[in-house]
Design a protein around this motif. Structure first.
Motif, PDB file in Angstrom:
ATOM      1  N   ARG A 190       0.849  -1.189  -0.222  1.00  0.00           N
ATOM      2  CA  ARG A 190      -0.398   0.020   0.130  1.00  0.00           C
ATOM      3  C   ARG A 190       0.879   1.091   0.169  1.00  0.00           C
ATOM      4  N   SER A 191       0.335   2.149  -0.516  1.00  0.00           N
ATOM      5  CA  SER A 191       0.818   3.458  -0.795  1.00  0.00           C
ATOM      6  C   SER A 191      -0.293   4.824  -0.101  1.00  0.00           C
ATOM      7  N   TYR A 194       0.400   7.767  -5.432  1.00  0.00           N
ATOM      8  CA  TYR A 194       1.019   6.762  -6.140  1.00  0.00           C
ATOM      9  C   TYR A 194       1.119   7.463  -7.465  1.00  0.00           C
ATOM     10  N   HIS A 195       1.766   6.860  -8.540  1.00  0.00           N
ATOM     11  CA  HIS A 195       2.511   7.577  -9.286  1.00  0.00           C
ATOM     12  C   HIS A 195       1.755   8.931 -10.014  1.00  0.00           C
ATOM     13  N   ARG A 215       5.821   0.118  -2.106  1.00  0.00           N
ATOM     14  CA  ARG A 215       4.805   0.542  -3.484  1.00  0.00           C
ATOM     15  C   ARG A 215       4.929   1.790  -3.532  1.00  0.00           C
ATOM     16  N   GLU A 219       6.169   3.363  -7.011  1.00  0.00           N
ATOM     17  CA  GLU A 219       4.852   4.056  -7.558  1.00  0.00           C
ATOM     18  C   GLU A 219       5.984   5.371  -8.408  1.00  0.00           C
TER      19      GLU A 219
END
Ligand code: NAP
Length: 264
Positions: A190-191, A194-195, A215, A219
């Motif tokens: 999990r993060s 995100y990118h 993660r 990302e």
């Protein structure tokens, strides 16, 4: 033989034992380092118990860094930060913080902090050390924490700017360094970002090192950003703790080799 260890919950992921045990062995120091999972309500018992059993010292990890300071006599830096990661037992129970120096040394190897805008995710024990160190060395520090009030209080303390997690998109273009000091990503995929939330002209540093490539870091790679995992900080804060306990210069290369040997 002197006993050392790390107290936390969870603590299973910790690589501190391999790092310190390799250094003790190499330097012929009669000591051993263990990990101890401590019940969330029994931190005081754990610290006083270790003291009464004649332990040499402890590292303190999630979620105890802020609470643990209460059971020690902190040095000036630890007191200013308001959290400890290192305890030395002797005539008294002394508290130290080596996370701040560890984070800065690791970050300086990959980027210039001086002219950077920094976004810190989190406001727990590790965040306090990172925010304290970077607020005096960078251009500006933003602090975004799940519990906004805690992030707000930390930002006020260090002269930074508190923001809500959902306000990050408004400031991300101006951010040069993102630092995850939360437990999000620890032993999970999990993060918090995100990118699409990141960009290529930034450094993304994750303190979490289990897994080594979290993660968030994956990302960040997709976004084209430079990444820094938590291993170098682990090494530098560990070396500083070792020096607090022994007064001997830590064998850095050997400790790093022990970490990578364990990971592989
Ligand atoms: P901590 O004091 O317990 O703080 C945890 C932080 O994570 C708090 O800001 C908390 O927010 C946030 N958080 C927890 N769950 C969350 C979720 N689901 N969503 C959003 N935020 C969440 O822990 P710590 O001692 O600072 O350690 C944090 C991490 O850094 C750990 O994984 C630790 O292993 C790592 N660390 C690594 C190094 C290294 O050398 N590489 C050194 C120090 C720490 P709330 O305030 O809202 O609860």
């Amino acid at each position: 033989m002197k006993i050392f260890g790390i107290i936390g919950n969870p603590v299973e992921h910790s690589l501190s034992p391999v790092m310190h045990n390799s250094a003790f062995k190499y330097l012929n120091i009669d000591a051993v380092y263990f990990k101890f999972k401590v019940d969330l309500r029994r931190l005081k018992d754990a610290i006083l118990g270790a003291d009464s059993l004649g332990f040499g010292g402890l590292n303190v990890t999630v979620p105890f860094k802020e609470e643990a300071i209460k059971y020690t006599i902190p040095d000036t830096l630890a007191e200013e930060i308001g959290a400890i990661n290192t305890i030395k037992f002797g005539r008294t129970v002394e508290g130290f913080n080596t996370d701040a120096v560890g984070a800065v040394m690791a970050l300086k190897e990959v980027t210039d902090i001086k002219d950077s805008n920094v976004l810190i995710l989190g406001a727990g024990g590790a965040a306090r050390a990172v925010a304290y160190a970077l607020s005096s060395q960078s251009k500006k520090v933003f602090i975004a924490n799940r519990t906004f009030k805690k992030g707000f209080d930390l930002a006020k303390k260090v002269g930074g700017e508190p923001i809500k997690l959902d306000e990050i998109p408004n400031i991300i273009k101006s951010v040069d360094i993102v630092i995850n000091t939360t437990t999000v990503g620890l032993n999970e995929d999990r993060s918090l970002l995100y990118h699409k939330d990141l960009h290529k002209d930034m450094v993304v540093f994750d303190l979490v090192y289990s897994p080594v490539k979290t993660r968030l870091l994956r990302e960040a790679e997709i976004a084209g950003a430079k990444t820094l995992n938590g291993i170098k900080m682990l090494l530098y804060q560990g070396a500083a703790s070792f020096e607090v306990w022994t007064g001997i210069k830590a064998p850095l290369d050997l400790m790093e080799e022990a970490i990578y040997h364990e990971i592989s």
